[in-house]
Design an enzyme around this catalytic site. Structure first.
Site, PDB file in Angstrom:
ATOM      1  N   ASN A  37       3.706   0.494  -2.849  1.00  0.00           N
ATOM      2  CA  ASN A  37       3.972  -0.725  -3.615  1.00  0.00           C
ATOM      3  C   ASN A  37       3.074  -0.852  -4.852  1.00  0.00           C
ATOM      4  OD1 ASN A  37       5.258  -3.110  -4.153  1.00  0.00           O
ATOM      5  ND2 ASN A  37       4.315  -4.281  -2.490  1.00  0.00           N
ATOM      6  N   HIS A 122       7.807 -13.646   9.965  1.00  0.00           N
ATOM      7  CA  HIS A 122       6.843 -14.400   9.167  1.00  0.00           C
ATOM      8  C   HIS A 122       7.285 -15.843   9.008  1.00  0.00           C
ATOM      9  CE1 HIS A 122       4.965 -10.828   6.795  1.00  0.00           C
ATOM     10  NE2 HIS A 122       5.103 -10.561   8.079  1.00  0.00           N
ATOM     11  N   ARG A 147       4.189 -14.614  12.900  1.00  0.00           N
ATOM     12  CA  ARG A 147       2.978 -14.683  12.094  1.00  0.00           C
ATOM     13  C   ARG A 147       3.044 -15.991  11.316  1.00  0.00           C
ATOM     14  NH1 ARG A 147       1.412 -11.010   6.822  1.00  0.00           N
ATOM     15  NH2 ARG A 147       2.337 -12.735   5.707  1.00  0.00           N
ATOM     16  N   TYR A 159      -1.741 -16.536  -0.090  1.00  0.00           N
ATOM     17  CA  TYR A 159      -1.111 -15.299   0.373  1.00  0.00           C
ATOM     18  C   TYR A 159      -0.114 -15.604   1.509  1.00  0.00           C
ATOM     19  CZ  TYR A 159      -0.022 -11.411   3.228  1.00  0.00           C
ATOM     20  OH  TYR A 159       0.710 -10.533   3.963  1.00  0.00           O
ATOM     21  N   ASP A 210      -2.626 -13.498   9.279  1.00  0.00           N
ATOM     22  CA  ASP A 210      -3.125 -12.432   8.404  1.00  0.00           C
ATOM     23  C   ASP A 210      -4.117 -13.024   7.407  1.00  0.00           C
ATOM     24  OD1 ASP A 210      -3.485 -10.246   6.759  1.00  0.00           O
ATOM     25  OD2 ASP A 210      -1.338  -9.839   6.469  1.00  0.00           O
ATOM     26  N   HIS A 212      -5.669 -11.113   5.250  1.00  0.00           N
ATOM     27  CA  HIS A 212      -5.468 -10.255   4.075  1.00  0.00           C
ATOM     28  C   HIS A 212      -6.771  -9.812   3.405  1.00  0.00           C
ATOM     29  CE1 HIS A 212      -2.303  -8.971   1.011  1.00  0.00           C
ATOM     30  NE2 HIS A 212      -1.814  -8.656   2.175  1.00  0.00           N
ATOM     31  N   GLU A 236      -5.282 -10.659  11.705  1.00  0.00           N
ATOM     32  CA  GLU A 236      -5.078  -9.401  10.966  1.00  0.00           C
ATOM     33  C   GLU A 236      -5.984  -9.304   9.737  1.00  0.00           C
ATOM     34  OE1 GLU A 236      -0.958  -8.681  10.326  1.00  0.00           O
ATOM     35  OE2 GLU A 236      -1.292  -7.679   8.413  1.00  0.00           O
ATOM     36  N   GLU A 262      -3.227  -1.567   7.636  1.00  0.00           N
ATOM     37  CA  GLU A 262      -2.039  -1.336   6.802  1.00  0.00           C
ATOM     38  C   GLU A 262      -2.352  -0.571   5.516  1.00  0.00           C
ATOM     39  OE1 GLU A 262      -0.746  -5.452   6.371  1.00  0.00           O
ATOM     40  OE2 GLU A 262      -1.387  -5.452   4.289  1.00  0.00           O
ATOM     41  N   ARG A 283      -2.753  -0.971  12.655  1.00  0.00           N
ATOM     42  CA  ARG A 283      -1.529  -1.360  11.947  1.00  0.00           C
ATOM     43  C   ARG A 283      -1.036  -0.345  10.918  1.00  0.00           C
ATOM     44  NH1 ARG A 283      -0.648  -5.005   9.090  1.00  0.00           N
ATOM     45  NH2 ARG A 283       1.430  -5.477   9.817  1.00  0.00           N
ATOM     46  N   HIS A 312       2.742  -1.808  10.467  1.00  0.00           N
ATOM     47  CA  HIS A 312       3.062  -2.569   9.267  1.00  0.00           C
ATOM     48  C   HIS A 312       4.561  -2.458   9.020  1.00  0.00           C
ATOM     49  CE1 HIS A 312       2.057  -2.831   4.654  1.00  0.00           C
ATOM     50  NE2 HIS A 312       2.377  -4.011   5.131  1.00  0.00           N
ATOM     51  N   ASP A 316       8.077  -3.912   1.521  1.00  0.00           N
ATOM     52  CA  ASP A 316       7.837  -2.810   0.585  1.00  0.00           C
ATOM     53  C   ASP A 316       7.869  -1.450   1.286  1.00  0.00           C
ATOM     54  OD1 ASP A 316       5.331  -4.477   1.239  1.00  0.00           O
ATOM     55  OD2 ASP A 316       4.456  -2.520   0.858  1.00  0.00           O
ATOM     56  N   GLU A 339       5.840  -5.310  13.108  1.00  0.00           N
ATOM     57  CA  GLU A 339       6.158  -6.319  12.093  1.00  0.00           C
ATOM     58  C   GLU A 339       7.587  -6.091  11.601  1.00  0.00           C
ATOM     59  OE1 GLU A 339       4.190  -8.091   8.001  1.00  0.00           O
ATOM     60  OE2 GLU A 339       3.875  -5.981   8.473  1.00  0.00           O
ATOM     61  N   TRP A 402      -7.078  -9.591  -2.872  1.00  0.00           N
ATOM     62  CA  TRP A 402      -5.842 -10.404  -2.829  1.00  0.00           C
ATOM     63  C   TRP A 402      -5.279 -10.403  -1.430  1.00  0.00           C
ATOM     64  CZ3 TRP A 402      -0.801  -8.645  -1.761  1.00  0.00           C
ATOM     65  CH2 TRP A 402       0.159  -9.704  -1.741  1.00  0.00           C
TER      66      TRP A 402
HETATM   67  C1  CS2 Z   1       1.108  -7.738   4.496  1.00  0.00           C
HETATM   68  C2  CS2 Z   1       1.924  -7.111   3.433  1.00  0.00           C
HETATM   69  O1  CS2 Z   1       2.895  -7.379   5.934  1.00  0.00           O
HETATM   70  C3  CS2 Z   1       1.714  -7.615   5.863  1.00  0.00           C
HETATM   71  O2  CS2 Z   1       0.995  -7.782   6.820  1.00  0.00           O
HETATM   72  O3  CS2 Z   1      -0.235  -7.682   4.499  1.00  0.00           O
HETATM   73  O4  CS2 Z   1       2.864  -8.076   3.051  1.00  0.00           O
HETATM   74  C4  CS2 Z   1       1.215  -6.598   2.190  1.00  0.00           C
HETATM   75  O5  CS2 Z   1       0.763  -7.679   1.423  1.00  0.00           O
HETATM   76  C5  CS2 Z   1       2.172  -5.776   1.406  1.00  0.00           C
HETATM   77  O6  CS2 Z   1       2.662  -4.743   2.198  1.00  0.00           O
HETATM   78  C6  CS2 Z   1       1.521  -5.212   0.150  1.00  0.00           C
HETATM   79  O7  CS2 Z   1       2.392  -4.333  -0.471  1.00  0.00           O
HETATM   80 MG    MG Z   2      -1.024  -7.653   6.463  1.00  0.00          MG
END
Ligand code: CS2
Ligand code: MG
Length: 402
Positions: A37, A122, A147, A159, A210, A212, A236, A262, A283, A312, A316, A339, A402
Protein backbone atom coordinates in the site's frame (compact mmCIF):
# COMPACT_ATOMS: atom_id res chain seq x y z
CA UNK A 1 6.47 -28.32 -16.82
CA UNK A 2 8.21 -24.96 -17.29
CA UNK A 3 7.34 -21.34 -16.61
CA UNK A 4 7.01 -19.54 -19.95
CA UNK A 5 5.65 -16.16 -18.88
CA UNK A 6 5.02 -14.05 -15.79
CA UNK A 7 2.84 -10.94 -16.05
CA UNK A 8 2.80 -8.16 -13.46
CA UNK A 9 -0.65 -6.56 -13.50
CA UNK A 10 -1.40 -3.24 -11.79
CA UNK A 11 -5.05 -2.35 -11.42
CA UNK A 12 -7.01 0.16 -9.38
CA UNK A 13 -10.67 -0.82 -8.98
CA UNK A 14 -11.10 1.77 -6.20
CA UNK A 15 -7.61 1.12 -4.79
CA UNK A 16 -4.32 -0.13 -6.22
CA UNK A 17 -3.41 -3.80 -6.44
CA UNK A 18 -0.33 -5.47 -7.92
CA UNK A 19 -0.77 -9.08 -9.06
CA UNK A 20 1.69 -11.57 -10.51
CA UNK A 21 0.34 -14.14 -12.93
CA UNK A 22 2.65 -17.04 -13.80
CA UNK A 23 1.96 -19.02 -16.99
CA UNK A 24 3.36 -22.50 -17.73
CA UNK A 25 4.01 -24.28 -21.03
CA UNK A 26 1.11 -26.62 -20.22
CA UNK A 27 -1.29 -23.70 -19.86
CA UNK A 28 -1.66 -23.96 -16.07
CA UNK A 29 -1.53 -20.50 -14.46
CA UNK A 30 -1.10 -19.24 -10.89
CA UNK A 31 -1.64 -15.86 -9.20
CA UNK A 32 0.08 -14.09 -6.32
CA UNK A 33 -0.64 -10.77 -4.57
CA UNK A 34 2.25 -8.25 -4.55
CA UNK A 35 0.44 -5.17 -3.23
CA UNK A 36 2.36 -2.82 -0.90
CA UNK A 37 0.00 0.00 0.00
CA UNK A 38 1.34 3.41 -1.06
CA UNK A 39 4.53 1.92 -2.56
CA UNK A 40 2.91 -0.34 -5.17
CA UNK A 41 5.12 0.52 -8.15
CA UNK A 42 8.33 -0.32 -6.28
CA UNK A 43 7.21 -3.96 -6.06
CA UNK A 44 5.88 -3.89 -9.62
CA UNK A 45 9.31 -2.77 -10.87
CA UNK A 46 11.18 -5.24 -8.61
CA UNK A 47 9.14 -8.08 -10.06
CA UNK A 48 9.21 -6.90 -13.66
CA UNK A 49 12.90 -5.97 -13.81
CA UNK A 50 14.56 -8.36 -11.35
CA UNK A 51 12.36 -11.40 -10.78
CA UNK A 52 10.37 -12.22 -13.91
CA UNK A 53 13.53 -12.79 -16.03
CA UNK A 54 14.71 -15.33 -13.42
CA UNK A 55 11.46 -17.28 -13.53
CA UNK A 56 11.35 -18.05 -17.24
CA UNK A 57 12.27 -21.68 -17.89
CA UNK A 58 12.08 -22.73 -14.21
CA UNK A 59 10.15 -25.79 -13.03
CA UNK A 60 7.05 -24.38 -11.21
CA UNK A 61 6.93 -27.47 -8.96
CA UNK A 62 10.15 -26.38 -7.16
CA UNK A 63 8.55 -23.91 -4.76
CA UNK A 64 11.12 -24.11 -1.95
CA UNK A 65 14.08 -23.97 -4.32
CA UNK A 66 12.62 -20.93 -6.08
CA UNK A 67 12.00 -19.22 -2.71
CA UNK A 68 15.60 -19.78 -1.62
CA UNK A 69 16.88 -18.74 -5.05
CA UNK A 70 15.07 -15.39 -4.85
CA UNK A 71 15.76 -14.79 -1.13
CA UNK A 72 19.38 -15.88 -0.87
CA UNK A 73 20.17 -15.08 -4.47
CA UNK A 74 19.37 -11.38 -4.06
CA UNK A 75 22.04 -11.15 -1.33
CA UNK A 76 20.07 -8.16 0.10
CA UNK A 77 17.79 -9.77 2.65
CA UNK A 78 14.23 -9.03 3.78
CA UNK A 79 12.42 -5.70 3.49
CA UNK A 80 8.79 -5.15 2.43
CA UNK A 81 9.52 -4.70 -1.30
CA UNK A 82 11.65 -7.84 -1.66
CA UNK A 83 9.42 -9.98 0.54
CA UNK A 84 6.19 -8.86 -1.18
CA UNK A 85 7.75 -9.77 -4.54
CA UNK A 86 8.92 -13.20 -3.28
CA UNK A 87 5.49 -13.71 -1.72
CA UNK A 88 3.78 -13.16 -5.07
CA UNK A 89 5.96 -15.80 -6.75
CA UNK A 90 5.54 -18.28 -3.90
CA UNK A 91 1.76 -17.82 -3.78
CA UNK A 92 1.43 -18.27 -7.56
CA UNK A 93 3.52 -21.47 -7.43
CA UNK A 94 1.32 -22.94 -4.66
CA UNK A 95 -1.70 -22.06 -6.81
CA UNK A 96 -0.15 -23.96 -9.76
CA UNK A 97 0.78 -26.93 -7.56
CA UNK A 98 -2.79 -27.19 -6.31
CA UNK A 99 -4.21 -27.02 -9.82
CA UNK A 100 -1.78 -29.68 -11.05
CA UNK A 101 -2.71 -31.94 -8.12
CA UNK A 102 -6.42 -31.20 -8.57
CA UNK A 103 -6.61 -30.17 -4.89
CA UNK A 104 -7.31 -26.96 -2.97
CA UNK A 105 -4.05 -25.68 -1.51
CA UNK A 106 -5.19 -26.36 2.08
CA UNK A 107 -5.14 -30.08 1.27
CA UNK A 108 -1.46 -29.77 0.36
CA UNK A 109 -0.84 -28.04 3.71
CA UNK A 110 -2.16 -30.98 5.72
CA UNK A 111 -5.92 -30.65 5.25
CA UNK A 112 -8.59 -29.03 7.35
CA UNK A 113 -8.03 -28.42 11.07
CA UNK A 114 -11.42 -26.66 11.46
CA UNK A 115 -14.77 -26.25 9.72
CA UNK A 116 -14.46 -22.54 8.95
CA UNK A 117 -12.21 -19.52 9.48
CA UNK A 118 -13.53 -17.20 12.20
CA UNK A 119 -13.30 -13.60 11.05
CA UNK A 120 -13.63 -10.19 12.64
CA UNK A 121 -15.09 -7.08 11.05
CA UNK A 122 -14.49 -3.39 11.71
CA UNK A 123 -17.11 -1.48 13.70
CA UNK A 124 -16.19 2.17 13.77
CA UNK A 125 -17.88 5.50 14.43
CA UNK A 126 -17.20 9.11 15.36
CA UNK A 127 -19.28 8.70 18.54
CA UNK A 128 -20.03 5.82 20.89
CA UNK A 129 -23.65 5.84 19.70
CA UNK A 130 -22.47 5.33 16.11
CA UNK A 131 -20.08 2.58 17.24
CA UNK A 132 -22.88 0.70 19.01
CA UNK A 133 -25.02 0.81 15.84
CA UNK A 134 -22.10 -0.54 13.79
CA UNK A 135 -21.42 -3.39 16.23
CA UNK A 136 -25.13 -4.29 16.01
CA UNK A 137 -24.87 -4.33 12.21
CA UNK A 138 -21.98 -6.84 12.34
CA UNK A 139 -23.89 -9.00 14.80
CA UNK A 140 -26.81 -9.03 12.36
CA UNK A 141 -24.41 -10.24 9.67
CA UNK A 142 -23.43 -13.14 11.93
CA UNK A 143 -19.98 -11.94 13.07
CA UNK A 144 -18.72 -13.30 16.39
CA UNK A 145 -15.80 -10.88 16.65
CA UNK A 146 -15.53 -7.15 15.95
CA UNK A 147 -12.75 -4.63 16.08
CA UNK A 148 -13.96 -1.40 17.67
CA UNK A 149 -12.49 2.01 16.76
CA UNK A 150 -14.03 5.28 17.92
CA UNK A 151 -13.49 9.00 17.29
CA UNK A 152 -11.70 10.82 20.11
CA UNK A 153 -13.25 14.06 21.44
CA UNK A 154 -11.04 17.01 20.51
CA UNK A 155 -9.41 15.27 17.51
CA UNK A 156 -10.65 16.02 13.99
CA UNK A 157 -10.06 12.47 12.76
CA UNK A 158 -9.00 9.17 14.27
CA UNK A 159 -7.35 6.06 12.78
CA UNK A 160 -9.91 3.48 11.70
CA UNK A 161 -12.91 5.83 11.71
CA UNK A 162 -14.35 6.88 8.38
CA UNK A 163 -17.64 7.71 6.71
CA UNK A 164 -17.50 4.79 4.25
CA UNK A 165 -17.75 2.20 7.06
CA UNK A 166 -17.67 -1.29 5.51
CA UNK A 167 -15.19 -0.47 2.72
CA UNK A 168 -12.92 1.75 4.85
CA UNK A 169 -9.88 2.79 2.79
CA UNK A 170 -7.25 4.99 4.44
CA UNK A 171 -4.99 5.48 1.37
CA UNK A 172 -7.32 8.14 0.08
CA UNK A 173 -5.23 10.87 -1.49
CA UNK A 174 -2.74 11.37 -4.34
CA UNK A 175 -0.42 12.98 -1.79
CA UNK A 176 -0.52 12.10 1.94
CA UNK A 177 -3.11 13.98 3.99
CA UNK A 178 -2.13 14.95 7.55
CA UNK A 179 -3.91 13.88 10.72
CA UNK A 180 -3.49 15.18 14.28
CA UNK A 181 -3.04 12.94 17.30
CA UNK A 182 -3.11 13.23 21.09
CA UNK A 183 -2.26 10.15 23.15
CA UNK A 184 -3.62 11.87 26.27
CA UNK A 185 -7.08 12.49 24.73
CA UNK A 186 -7.12 8.94 23.32
CA UNK A 187 -6.20 7.20 26.59
CA UNK A 188 -8.78 9.26 28.48
CA UNK A 189 -11.57 8.18 26.10
CA UNK A 190 -11.11 4.60 24.85
CA UNK A 191 -11.84 2.63 28.06
CA UNK A 192 -15.27 4.30 28.31
CA UNK A 193 -16.06 3.17 24.74
CA UNK A 194 -15.39 -0.49 25.61
CA UNK A 195 -17.37 -0.15 28.84
CA UNK A 196 -20.41 0.90 26.77
CA UNK A 197 -19.90 -1.83 24.14
CA UNK A 198 -19.60 -4.60 26.78
CA UNK A 199 -22.54 -3.24 28.67
CA UNK A 200 -24.71 -3.24 25.54
CA UNK A 201 -23.65 -6.56 23.96
CA UNK A 202 -22.67 -8.76 26.91
CA UNK A 203 -19.73 -11.10 27.44
CA UNK A 204 -19.97 -13.41 24.39
CA UNK A 205 -18.92 -11.06 21.62
CA UNK A 206 -15.19 -11.04 20.98
CA UNK A 207 -13.82 -7.50 21.00
CA UNK A 208 -10.58 -6.19 19.50
CA UNK A 209 -8.92 -2.81 19.26
CA UNK A 210 -6.07 -1.44 17.12
CA UNK A 211 -3.76 1.22 18.62
CA UNK A 212 -1.88 1.39 15.28
CA UNK A 213 1.63 1.69 16.77
CA UNK A 214 0.88 5.02 18.48
CA UNK A 215 1.79 4.39 22.13
CA UNK A 216 4.96 3.90 24.14
CA UNK A 217 5.26 0.64 26.10
CA UNK A 218 4.21 2.22 29.42
CA UNK A 219 1.24 3.98 27.77
CA UNK A 220 0.27 0.65 26.20
CA UNK A 221 0.59 -1.03 29.59
CA UNK A 222 -1.80 1.56 31.05
CA UNK A 223 -4.30 1.09 28.20
CA UNK A 224 -4.10 -2.70 28.46
CA UNK A 225 -4.71 -2.64 32.16
CA UNK A 226 -7.62 -0.17 31.88
CA UNK A 227 -9.24 -2.45 29.26
CA UNK A 228 -8.94 -5.63 31.37
CA UNK A 229 -12.53 -5.43 32.72
CA UNK A 230 -13.82 -5.61 29.12
CA UNK A 231 -11.91 -8.82 28.28
CA UNK A 232 -10.58 -7.96 24.83
CA UNK A 233 -9.49 -10.76 22.52
CA UNK A 234 -6.57 -8.55 21.60
CA UNK A 235 -5.04 -5.11 21.72
CA UNK A 236 -3.33 -4.68 18.35
CA UNK A 237 -0.07 -2.90 17.56
CA UNK A 238 0.12 -1.07 20.88
CA UNK A 239 3.63 0.22 20.07
CA UNK A 240 6.03 0.28 17.15
CA UNK A 241 7.69 -3.12 17.18
CA UNK A 242 11.19 -2.36 15.92
CA UNK A 243 12.24 -2.68 19.58
CA UNK A 244 10.99 -6.17 20.33
CA UNK A 245 12.13 -6.12 23.98
CA UNK A 246 9.87 -3.07 24.50
CA UNK A 247 6.96 -5.52 24.74
CA UNK A 248 8.37 -6.91 27.99
CA UNK A 249 7.25 -3.75 29.74
CA UNK A 250 3.69 -4.14 28.42
CA UNK A 251 3.61 -7.79 29.50
CA UNK A 252 4.70 -6.95 33.05
CA UNK A 253 1.63 -4.77 33.55
CA UNK A 254 -1.36 -6.25 31.79
CA UNK A 255 -3.15 -9.48 30.95
CA UNK A 256 -4.87 -7.93 27.91
CA UNK A 257 -3.69 -10.15 25.03
CA UNK A 258 -1.38 -8.46 22.53
CA UNK A 259 -1.37 -8.84 18.72
CA UNK A 260 1.18 -7.42 16.32
CA UNK A 261 2.95 -8.05 13.01
CA UNK A 262 1.09 -6.53 10.06
CA UNK A 263 4.19 -4.56 8.98
CA UNK A 264 6.66 -7.41 9.61
CA UNK A 265 8.11 -9.27 6.67
CA UNK A 266 10.08 -12.17 8.07
CA UNK A 267 10.23 -14.45 11.07
CA UNK A 268 13.24 -12.46 12.27
CA UNK A 269 11.00 -9.42 12.90
CA UNK A 270 9.12 -11.46 15.49
CA UNK A 271 11.67 -13.96 16.77
CA UNK A 272 12.03 -12.41 20.23
CA UNK A 273 8.35 -11.49 20.47
CA UNK A 274 7.43 -15.11 19.84
CA UNK A 275 10.20 -16.97 21.66
CA UNK A 276 9.78 -14.86 24.83
CA UNK A 277 5.98 -15.14 24.57
CA UNK A 278 5.64 -11.36 24.54
CA UNK A 279 2.65 -11.50 22.18
CA UNK A 280 -0.43 -13.70 21.85
CA UNK A 281 -1.24 -13.30 18.15
CA UNK A 282 1.10 -12.84 15.21
CA UNK A 283 -0.60 -10.75 12.53
CA UNK A 284 1.66 -11.27 9.51
CA UNK A 285 -0.03 -12.28 6.29
CA UNK A 286 0.93 -13.94 3.03
CA UNK A 287 1.92 -10.99 0.82
CA UNK A 288 3.99 -9.22 3.50
CA UNK A 289 5.71 -12.35 4.76
CA UNK A 290 7.29 -14.02 1.76
CA UNK A 291 4.27 -16.07 0.77
CA UNK A 292 2.65 -19.26 1.99
CA UNK A 293 6.00 -21.05 2.48
CA UNK A 294 7.55 -18.52 4.85
CA UNK A 295 4.34 -17.64 6.68
CA UNK A 296 3.78 -21.33 7.38
CA UNK A 297 7.20 -21.36 9.07
CA UNK A 298 6.29 -18.31 11.15
CA UNK A 299 3.04 -19.92 12.28
CA UNK A 300 4.78 -23.21 13.13
CA UNK A 301 7.39 -21.35 15.19
CA UNK A 302 4.58 -19.40 16.90
CA UNK A 303 2.70 -22.63 17.69
CA UNK A 304 5.67 -23.83 19.74
CA UNK A 305 5.35 -20.72 21.93
CA UNK A 306 1.57 -20.57 22.50
CA UNK A 307 1.20 -17.78 19.93
CA UNK A 308 -1.74 -17.95 17.53
CA UNK A 309 -2.26 -16.49 14.06
CA UNK A 310 -4.27 -13.35 13.38
CA UNK A 311 -3.62 -12.62 9.72
CA UNK A 312 -3.90 -9.06 8.54
CA UNK A 313 -6.85 -8.79 6.15
CA UNK A 314 -7.26 -5.11 5.32
CA UNK A 315 -8.64 -3.99 1.95
CA UNK A 316 -5.15 -3.15 0.68
CA UNK A 317 -4.41 -6.89 0.55
CA UNK A 318 -6.05 -8.22 -2.59
CA UNK A 319 -8.54 -11.11 -2.76
CA UNK A 320 -5.55 -13.21 -3.94
CA UNK A 321 -3.85 -12.64 -0.58
CA UNK A 322 -7.11 -13.32 1.27
CA UNK A 323 -7.60 -16.62 -0.58
CA UNK A 324 -4.03 -17.71 0.22
CA UNK A 325 -4.42 -16.70 3.89
CA UNK A 326 -7.61 -18.75 4.17
CA UNK A 327 -5.85 -21.94 3.01
CA UNK A 328 -3.33 -21.45 5.81
CA UNK A 329 -6.00 -20.42 8.35
CA UNK A 330 -8.07 -23.55 7.77
CA UNK A 331 -5.10 -25.91 8.00
CA UNK A 332 -2.72 -24.71 10.74
CA UNK A 333 -3.16 -25.97 14.32
CA UNK A 334 -2.72 -22.55 15.99
CA UNK A 335 -5.20 -20.43 14.06
CA UNK A 336 -6.53 -17.49 16.07
CA UNK A 337 -8.64 -15.05 14.05
CA UNK A 338 -8.68 -13.68 10.49
CA UNK A 339 -9.30 -10.00 9.81
CA UNK A 340 -11.94 -9.54 7.11
CA UNK A 341 -12.45 -6.08 5.66
CA UNK A 342 -14.74 -6.44 2.71
CA UNK A 343 -13.56 -5.50 -0.76
CA UNK A 344 -15.79 -3.37 -2.96
CA UNK A 345 -17.95 -5.05 -5.65
CA UNK A 346 -15.57 -3.58 -8.30
CA UNK A 347 -12.58 -5.32 -6.66
CA UNK A 348 -14.50 -8.58 -6.28
CA UNK A 349 -15.35 -8.45 -10.02
CA UNK A 350 -11.67 -7.98 -11.00
CA UNK A 351 -10.66 -10.91 -8.74
CA UNK A 352 -13.28 -13.66 -9.13
CA UNK A 353 -12.93 -16.00 -6.15
CA UNK A 354 -14.44 -19.09 -4.60
CA UNK A 355 -13.97 -18.15 -0.94
CA UNK A 356 -17.17 -17.06 0.73
CA UNK A 357 -18.54 -15.69 3.99
CA UNK A 358 -21.18 -17.48 5.97
CA UNK A 359 -22.37 -16.68 9.50
CA UNK A 360 -19.13 -15.35 10.99
CA UNK A 361 -16.83 -17.69 9.05
CA UNK A 362 -14.95 -17.52 5.77
CA UNK A 363 -14.50 -20.71 3.74
CA UNK A 364 -11.67 -21.12 1.21
CA UNK A 365 -13.78 -23.20 -1.20
CA UNK A 366 -12.91 -26.49 -2.88
CA UNK A 367 -11.52 -25.32 -6.24
CA UNK A 368 -8.08 -26.74 -7.09
CA UNK A 369 -5.30 -24.28 -6.23
CA UNK A 370 -6.19 -21.08 -4.39
CA UNK A 371 -9.62 -20.66 -5.99
CA UNK A 372 -9.00 -17.07 -7.08
CA UNK A 373 -8.00 -15.41 -10.36
CA UNK A 374 -7.61 -12.01 -11.97
CA UNK A 375 -9.87 -10.98 -14.83
CA UNK A 376 -7.28 -9.12 -16.89
CA UNK A 377 -9.82 -7.42 -19.16
CA UNK A 378 -11.69 -6.05 -16.17
CA UNK A 379 -8.37 -5.09 -14.51
CA UNK A 380 -7.34 -3.07 -17.59
CA UNK A 381 -10.36 -0.82 -17.13
CA UNK A 382 -8.87 0.54 -13.86
CA UNK A 383 -5.42 2.10 -14.39
CA UNK A 384 -3.02 2.81 -11.51
CA UNK A 385 -3.83 5.93 -9.57
CA UNK A 386 -1.39 7.26 -6.92
CA UNK A 387 -2.76 6.92 -3.37
CA UNK A 388 -0.95 7.41 -0.08
CA UNK A 389 -1.67 6.64 3.54
CA UNK A 390 -1.97 9.71 5.81
CA UNK A 391 0.88 11.13 7.89
CA UNK A 392 0.28 11.84 11.57
CA UNK A 393 1.40 14.77 13.73
CA UNK A 394 1.03 15.55 17.42
CA UNK A 395 -0.82 18.74 18.34
CA UNK A 396 2.56 20.58 18.51
CA UNK A 397 3.41 19.52 14.94
CA UNK A 398 5.83 16.63 15.66
CA UNK A 399 5.62 13.61 13.35
CA UNK A 400 4.07 10.62 15.11
CA UNK A 401 3.26 7.08 13.89
CA UNK A 402 0.05 7.08 11.85
C1 CS2 B 1 -4.83 -1.93 9.81
C2 CS2 B 1 -4.70 -1.62 8.36
O1 CS2 B 1 -6.19 -3.71 9.20
C3 CS2 B 1 -5.51 -3.24 10.08
O2 CS2 B 1 -5.37 -3.73 11.17
O3 CS2 B 1 -3.86 -1.64 10.69
O4 CS2 B 1 -5.90 -1.01 7.99
C4 CS2 B 1 -3.54 -0.74 7.92
O5 CS2 B 1 -3.77 0.58 8.34
C5 CS2 B 1 -3.45 -0.80 6.44
O6 CS2 B 1 -3.29 -2.12 6.03
C6 CS2 B 1 -2.30 0.06 5.92
O7 CS2 B 1 -2.15 -0.14 4.56
MG1 MG C 1 -3.80 -3.03 12.29
Amino acid sequence: MRIVEARVIVTSPGRNFVTLKIVTDEGVTGVGDATLNGRELAVEAYLREHVVPLLIGRDPARIEDTWQYLYQGAYWRRGPVTMSAIAAVDTALWDIKGKVAGLPVYQLLGGRSREGVTVYGHANGETVTEVLAEVARYLDLGYRAVRVQCGVPGLANTYGVSADKMFYEPADSALPTEATWSTERYLAHIPSVFARVRDEFGPDLRLLHDAHHRLTPIEAARLGSSLEPYALTWLEDPVRAELQEGFRLIRRHTTTPIATGEVFNSVWDASQLISEQLIDYIRMTVVRAGGISHLRRVFDFAALHHVRSGSHGATDLSPVCMAAALHLDISIPNFGLQEYMRHTPETDAVFPHGYHYDGGYLHPGEAPGLGVDIDEEAAARYPYSPAYLPVNRLEDGSIHPW
